[in-house]
Design a protein around this motif. Structure first.
Motif, PDB file in Angstrom:
ATOM      1  N   VAL A  43       1.021  -1.134  -0.002  1.00 59.37           N
ATOM      2  CA  VAL A  43      -0.010  -0.014  -0.182  1.00 59.37           C
ATOM      3  C   VAL A  43       0.847   1.291  -0.022  1.00 59.37           C
ATOM      4  O   VAL A  43       1.913   1.185   0.337  1.00 59.37           O
ATOM      5  CB  VAL A  43      -0.790  -0.042   1.145  1.00 59.37           C
ATOM      6  N   ALA A  44       0.396   2.337  -0.489  1.00 58.77           N
ATOM      7  CA  ALA A  44       1.401   3.640  -0.523  1.00 58.77           C
ATOM      8  C   ALA A  44       0.510   4.582   0.049  1.00 58.77           C
ATOM      9  O   ALA A  44      -0.883   4.995  -0.519  1.00 58.77           O
ATOM     10  CB  ALA A  44       1.603   3.942  -2.170  1.00 58.77           C
ATOM     11  N   ILE A  45       0.939   5.253   1.186  1.00 53.68           N
ATOM     12  CA  ILE A  45       0.301   6.292   1.829  1.00 53.68           C
ATOM     13  C   ILE A  45       1.109   7.709   1.615  1.00 53.68           C
ATOM     14  O   ILE A  45       2.325   7.549   1.974  1.00 53.68           O
ATOM     15  CB  ILE A  45       0.076   6.282   3.246  1.00 53.68           C
ATOM     16  N   ASN A  46       0.511   8.680   0.889  1.00 53.56           N
ATOM     17  CA  ASN A  46       1.662   9.758   1.043  1.00 53.56           C
ATOM     18  C   ASN A  46       0.763  11.177   1.724  1.00 53.56           C
ATOM     19  O   ASN A  46      -0.333  11.492   0.949  1.00 53.56           O
ATOM     20  CB  ASN A  46       1.701  10.175  -0.535  1.00 53.56           C
ATOM     21  N   LEU A  47       1.284  11.788   2.673  1.00 54.95           N
ATOM     22  CA  LEU A  47       0.701  12.684   3.372  1.00 54.95           C
ATOM     23  C   LEU A  47       1.549  14.028   2.987  1.00 54.95           C
ATOM     24  O   LEU A  47       2.864  13.909   3.335  1.00 54.95           O
ATOM     25  CB  LEU A  47       0.626  12.531   4.756  1.00 54.95           C
TER      26      LEU A  47
ATOM     27  N   PHE B  70      11.300  17.998  -0.110  1.00 53.69           N
ATOM     28  CA  PHE B  70      11.627  16.936   0.854  1.00 53.69           C
ATOM     29  C   PHE B  70      11.382  15.675   0.084  1.00 53.69           C
ATOM     30  O   PHE B  70      10.455  15.291  -0.418  1.00 53.69           O
ATOM     31  CB  PHE B  70      10.359  17.077   2.022  1.00 53.69           C
ATOM     32  N   VAL B  71      12.748  14.848  -0.027  1.00 49.50           N
ATOM     33  CA  VAL B  71      12.587  13.620  -0.403  1.00 49.50           C
ATOM     34  C   VAL B  71      13.499  12.914   0.428  1.00 49.50           C
ATOM     35  O   VAL B  71      14.700  13.202   0.793  1.00 49.50           O
ATOM     36  CB  VAL B  71      13.166  13.716  -1.817  1.00 49.50           C
TER      37      VAL B  71
ATOM     38  N   GLY C  38      16.358  -0.273   2.672  1.00 47.61           N
ATOM     39  CA  GLY C  38      16.315  -1.369   2.006  1.00 47.61           C
ATOM     40  C   GLY C  38      15.325  -1.695   1.002  1.00 47.61           C
ATOM     41  O   GLY C  38      14.905  -2.598   0.623  1.00 47.61           O
ATOM     42  N   ASP C  39      14.960  -0.263   0.444  1.00 45.58           N
ATOM     43  CA  ASP C  39      13.947  -0.404  -0.713  1.00 45.58           C
ATOM     44  C   ASP C  39      14.664  -0.919  -1.818  1.00 45.58           C
ATOM     45  O   ASP C  39      15.691  -0.567  -2.491  1.00 45.58           O
ATOM     46  CB  ASP C  39      13.396   1.047  -0.725  1.00 45.58           C
ATOM     47  N   ASP C  40      13.740  -1.874  -2.870  1.00 45.00           N
ATOM     48  CA  ASP C  40      14.332  -2.334  -3.900  1.00 45.00           C
ATOM     49  C   ASP C  40      13.885  -1.337  -5.335  1.00 45.00           C
ATOM     50  O   ASP C  40      13.984  -1.824  -6.032  1.00 45.00           O
ATOM     51  CB  ASP C  40      13.421  -3.719  -4.025  1.00 45.00           C
ATOM     52  N   GLY C  41      13.178  -0.453  -4.651  1.00 47.01           N
ATOM     53  CA  GLY C  41      12.728   0.618  -5.985  1.00 47.01           C
ATOM     54  C   GLY C  41      11.242   0.769  -5.867  1.00 47.01           C
ATOM     55  O   GLY C  41      10.957   1.744  -6.248  1.00 47.01           O
ATOM     56  N   GLU C  42      10.556  -0.284  -5.229  1.00 50.75           N
ATOM     57  CA  GLU C  42       9.179  -0.012  -5.254  1.00 50.75           C
ATOM     58  C   GLU C  42       8.830   1.388  -4.514  1.00 50.75           C
ATOM     59  O   GLU C  42       7.918   2.123  -4.990  1.00 50.75           O
ATOM     60  CB  GLU C  42       8.342  -1.275  -4.500  1.00 50.75           C
ATOM     61  N   SER C  43       9.131   1.363  -3.439  1.00 47.46           N
ATOM     62  CA  SER C  43       8.877   2.400  -2.539  1.00 47.46           C
ATOM     63  C   SER C  43       9.313   4.026  -3.043  1.00 47.46           C
ATOM     64  O   SER C  43       8.733   4.833  -2.924  1.00 47.46           O
ATOM     65  CB  SER C  43       9.396   2.410  -1.104  1.00 47.46           C
TER      66      SER C  43
ATOM     67  N   PRO D 165       7.314  13.256  -3.728  1.00 47.69           N
ATOM     68  CA  PRO D 165       8.170  14.298  -3.308  1.00 47.69           C
ATOM     69  C   PRO D 165       7.489  15.354  -2.352  1.00 47.69           C
ATOM     70  O   PRO D 165       6.060  15.528  -2.824  1.00 47.69           O
ATOM     71  CB  PRO D 165       8.802  15.310  -4.405  1.00 47.69           C
ATOM     72  N   ASP D 166       7.896  15.922  -1.259  1.00 45.62           N
ATOM     73  CA  ASP D 166       7.109  16.637  -0.468  1.00 45.62           C
ATOM     74  C   ASP D 166       6.023  16.233   0.566  1.00 45.62           C
ATOM     75  O   ASP D 166       5.252  16.656   0.720  1.00 45.62           O
ATOM     76  CB  ASP D 166       6.643  18.069  -1.042  1.00 45.62           C
ATOM     77  N   HIS D 167       6.242  14.735   0.572  1.00 43.32           N
ATOM     78  CA  HIS D 167       5.242  14.005   1.088  1.00 43.32           C
ATOM     79  C   HIS D 167       5.753  13.137   2.252  1.00 43.32           C
ATOM     80  O   HIS D 167       7.125  12.687   2.127  1.00 43.32           O
ATOM     81  CB  HIS D 167       4.267  13.150   0.298  1.00 43.32           C
ATOM     82  N   VAL D 168       5.191  12.931   3.290  1.00 40.39           N
ATOM     83  CA  VAL D 168       5.576  11.652   4.285  1.00 40.39           C
ATOM     84  C   VAL D 168       4.797  10.470   3.604  1.00 40.39           C
ATOM     85  O   VAL D 168       3.770  10.292   3.480  1.00 40.39           O
ATOM     86  CB  VAL D 168       5.060  11.981   5.621  1.00 40.39           C
ATOM     87  N   TYR D 169       5.928   9.641   3.376  1.00 40.77           N
ATOM     88  CA  TYR D 169       5.529   8.226   2.511  1.00 40.77           C
ATOM     89  C   TYR D 169       5.573   7.289   3.897  1.00 40.77           C
ATOM     90  O   TYR D 169       6.408   7.107   4.468  1.00 40.77           O
ATOM     91  CB  TYR D 169       6.644   7.677   1.612  1.00 40.77           C
ATOM     92  N   MET D 170       4.421   6.453   3.353  1.00 41.50           N
ATOM     93  CA  MET D 170       4.150   5.195   4.507  1.00 41.50           C
ATOM     94  C   MET D 170       3.758   4.048   3.663  1.00 41.50           C
ATOM     95  O   MET D 170       2.919   4.397   2.627  1.00 41.50           O
ATOM     96  CB  MET D 170       3.089   5.529   5.532  1.00 41.50           C
TER      97      MET D 170
END
Ligand code: ADP
Ligand code: MG
Ligand code: MG
Ligand code: MG
Ligand code: MG
Length: 646
Positions: free
Chosen positions: A201-205, A217-218, A225-230, A236-241
């Motif tokens: 799942v991808a959450i971007n606030l 903000f990046v 450990g991200d393989d590229g998916e995240s 950019p400019d979001h808090v990613y979860m």
């Protein structure tokens, strides 16, 4: 949800294979249930709250606060009394998503007496004390919507390490150990939602841009450990979860009402719908996520994205091939259609549903509105199935129906009576964020319950087009929505209560004269000569009632809190938290919530909750209720005899 029965979860492949089986039997189960219970009459108002809590562990020497993963141990003891005496306990305890969360409800639902408002807060206090007794040194229980540093390094006690390559979430931030371990449902849901979606799942606030927030903000997710998916999913400019835990690991406050029959339940479902975004804005309590200050005040979008199991096809990113529908919303979102005749013409958002299921429901003599509601819920696949539950007696069981129903997490839920129970048709009100103190939570609960009484007694009508409720949901989550945003609200709430006649107040094609933008203050407190305001309506309703002095005082204290929050005289929890962080000596104006800020914030919040630290910005100086453990016998008798049921 009762005490969860243990079982063996099927793999995603097996669950997927049985998706149609669950749907087919689920629909038949609903039809059978409907036939049995459609004419059920004469249930009385009953209602109850659900409060979710987090266990937090302080290390006062190091000045850090972490979520304590002991909910399962604590819950086992909390549930002992219920196991021995299921109907004689003052509270009921249930697991929740987080291994650090518990959910508590009153032992029995409350009834229609006004005096019941005076025992709600005492019951909440009792529940909290029950948990407190089971805590280890340094641990506290908090009704906190979002843990500020959830998903940051070492946010759990004991420490646990995320496993991006395997496990249920495959998260860069949220270890599987933070998911409730005592029942397989939670990890199974996590895995299946991810597998159904075909990615994490991808959450971007949006981040709260402060003076020294990096621009852009990046984050370097590969370092985690991200393989590229995240890296691809993060904006950019979001808090990613990237995990279900970021949403389902938040706490909320919910309410369930029993209606006298199915039609009253439809009315309440519809009438409370436009209030969902208003109550979300009023209860906003979660500006901090994953160690950052964000530009939103509420959890709603986080949780919605955290269980968004739609595939790329369903989200409209690629053409439909394998899947049946393009689906505009996550299975956790605001409702898509009204259920009562008054609501019908305001269903202005195209509803996605399975035509065959719709026809099957219609053939079973279920009306258009209910049939489309159920057929809409049933566009979703089951995301958790247990081998013991695959084969069922559709005449008696409702598990397949509940499987789909209970994983459509919407602002409102229309709850049919459970099989073989004395419980009637109910609706659940689900948008509110949980507040720090029992006083605030009791105030919100009593306000909403009173509102349902006023709606039914005065036959009020709050309905506006569903598309406008959707728009309001977006606005409600924005930073400082309470003071800065306007919300579409019905202008005249006292007309158009009967089913629409030819001369009805608006035409299907154009309802724009029905609503107008208003602030939460105007909605709650009124607008001179234009809108009466919800609190004045409640007061007018109460003035016709004979209520004992203590209860009267308590209700007034609760209504004052709501009034003052709405007017901006008192801060929302979200703006108070944001201000605390921004004025902390360690804050670097870079949007980061450090370990120390987190610790100080949570100690402060804990002090406010226990009453040791006054917080006039949030609670005023004199707001206090006369809540008591039980209703004095004389009051109960007098109210019942006078028919002073609210
Ligand atoms: P869920 O998690 O499915 O929403 P819970 O069992 O956790 O359900 O909570 C149900 C809520 O409904 C509780 O607050 C409870 O007090 C309340 N409740 C129980 N029985 C009734 C009833 N007959 N009518 C209305 N509310 C009820
Ligand atoms: Mg519950
Ligand atoms: Mg629940
Ligand atoms: Mg819950
Ligand atoms: Mg609930």
């Amino acid at each position: 949800m009762g005490l969860l029965t243990e079982g063996s979860p099927l793999s995603w492949e097996e669950t997927k294979f049985l998706a149609d089986h669950v749907r087919q039997h689920g629909v038949v189960q609903f039809i059978n249930l409907y036939k049995r219970l459609r004419d059920r009459q004469g249930d009385v108002l009953k209602w109850g709250d659900e409060v979710e809590y987090m266990l937090v562990k302080f290390d006062h020497e190091k000045k850090v606060a972490r979520v304590s993963l002991r909910a399962s141990d604590v819950l086992n003891v909390l549930q002992e009394k219920e196991v021995k005496n299921p109907h004689g306990v003052k509270s009921l305890w249930r697991p929740e998503y987080g291994a650090y969360m518990v959910e508590g409800t009153p032992g029995k639902p409350y009834g229609g007496l006004l005096a019941h408002f005076n025992i709600v807060e005492a019951n909440m206090k009792y529940r909290r004390e029950e948990v407190v007794r089971l805590l280890n040194p340094g641990e506290v229980v908090m009704s906190l919507t979002s843990f500020p540093r959830l998903g940051c390094r070492d946010f759990t006690d004991p420490p646990a390490v995320p496993t991006p390559e395997n496990g249920s979430s495959c998260s860069l931030f949220f270890p599987d150990e933070a998911i409730y371990p005592g029942h397989p449902r939670f990890k199974t849901l996590t895995r299946n939602i991810r597998q159904r979606r075909g990615s994490k799942v991808a959450i971007n606030l949006p981040i709260f841009r402060d003076k020294k927030t990096p621009n852009p903000f990046v984050e370097n997710l590969k370092a985690l450990g991200d393989d590229g998916e995240s890296t691809e999913a993060a904006l950019p400019d979001h808090v990613y979860m990237d995990a279900m835990g970021f949403g389902m690991g938040c706490c909320c406050l919910q309410l369930t009402f029993q209606a006298c029959n199915i039609n009253e339940a439809r009315t309440l479902y519809d009438q409370l719908t436009p209030l969902c975004p208003i109550m979300l804005a009023l209860t906003a309590a979660s500006p901090l996520h994953r160690g950052y200050v964000t530009d939103v005040d509420c959890r709603w979008n986080v949780i919605s994205c955290s269980v968004d199991c739609r595939t790329k096809e369903e989200r409209g990113e690629v053409p439909l091939k394998q899947n049946k529908f393009r689906i505009p919303k996550s299975r956790y979102d605001s409702i898509d259609s009204y259920l009562s005749p008054q609501g019908e013409k305001y269903n202005d958002v195209p509803l996605i549903y399975d035509k065959a299921i719709y026809e099957q429901l219609r053939d079973a003599d279920i009306d258009h509105l209910l049939a489309q509601h159920i057929a809409h819920l049933f566009i979703r696949d089951s995301v958790s199935l247990f081998s013991e539950k695959v084969n069922q007696d559709d005449e008696q069981d409702t598990d397949h129906f509940e499987n789909i129903q209970s994983t459509n997490w919407q602002t409102m839920r229309f709850k049919p009576p459970p099989p073989n129970s004395p419980i009637g048709w109910r609706v659940e009100f689900r948008p509110c964020e949980v507040q720090i103190t029992d006083f605030e939570n009791a105030a919100i609960v009593c306000f909403v319950v009173l509102l349902t009484r006023v709606i039914l007694s005065y036959q009020l009508n709050f309905i506006i087009p569903i598309s406008k409720v959707d728009e309001n949901m977006k606005r409600a989550q924005k930073r400082d929505a309470l003071s800065k945003e306007e919300f579409y609200f019905r202008k005249d709430i006292t007309t158009c209560v009967s089913p629409p006649a030819a001369t009805s107040c608006c035409q299907a094609s154009d309802c724009s004269d029905v609503y107008t933008p208003m602030t939460v203050d105007q909605i709650i407190n009124g607008k001179a000569d234009e809108f009466p305001g919800l609190i004045p309506l409640i007061n007018s309703y109460l003035s016709g009632m004979d209520v004992d002095a203590d209860t009267h005082c308590t209700i007034q204290q609760y209504l004052k809190l709501i009034q003052r929050r709405a007017s901006g005289d008192l801060q929302t929890t979200a703006s108070w938290i944001r201000q605390f962080v921004r004025s902390h000596p360690d804050y670097r104006y870079d949007s980061v919530v450090s370990e120390r800020i987190n610790y100080d914030l949570l100690t402060q919040i804990h002090g406010i909750q226990t009453g040791e630290i006054p917080c006039p910005e949030l609670l005023g100086t004199c707001l206090q209720s006369k809540t008591q453990e039980s209703i004095p016998a004389a009051v109960e008798k007098a109210e019942a005899m006078n028919g002073e049921c609210c």
